[in-house]
Design a protein around this motif. Sequence first.
Motif: not given
Length: 227
Positions: A48-54, A58-72, A163-170
């Motif tokens: 999840l933090p790695l997705a936030g880092f990605a 600029g590989e994709f948006s934070v919202l799309s990362a959260i949406a797709w990981t939650t769907g997964g 929490v974890f996606v945004y943590g990696g993003y920040a």
Amino acid sequence: MQATAAAPGGGGIAGWASDLMATLGAPGAGIIVALENVFPPIPSEVILPLAGFAAGRGEFSVLSAIAWTTGGSVVGAVALYLVGMLAPEHRVRQALSKIPMVHLEDVQRAEGWFDRHGRWAVFLGRMVPGIRSLVSLPAGARRMPWWEFGLLTALGSLIWNSVFVYGGYALGSRWYLVERYSGVFQVVVLVLLAALVAFMLFKRYRRHRRKVKAMNAPTELIERPDR
């Protein structure tokens, strides 16, 4: 905040996950998280933090990362829910005990959580490593309503993943530091669960007291002398 550091290189889970996200984008993160739910040794605290880092790159948006990981998370959890519902429990335990880093005690712990806390085990259990994936099995075995299971899984996963996606993003190139604080988040969740259980027990006690008082009220009126 935009991270500018290079993507993590090398092999291992982080390298594989980074390559998949670079190829497929946010859906790649969703696929990995779905696999993590079915195969617990894949650590969500890394993915999840790695997705936030990605997302920060600029590989994709934070919202799309959260949406797709939650769907997964929901897809993987539903898969285990169906296993728990359709397969004999002893077969499930035997199969899980053969997975690396998964022990029979982990399965029994998840079953105990569900038996004690029911629907709250599904919601809060999504935020407790070692419970988050396996709690789907007793939910299926005990025939928890599928819509309730799906909703609570989605809500709990949304909180944990955000929490974890945004943590990696920040944190950007220091995304791996998020994993160190997963234990703190787990303690917070357990404290909230303890407070919730205490509140529910208090409400149950008050309800019992009111019931006893209502049952005794007619007797008291009969025994009371007329004035």
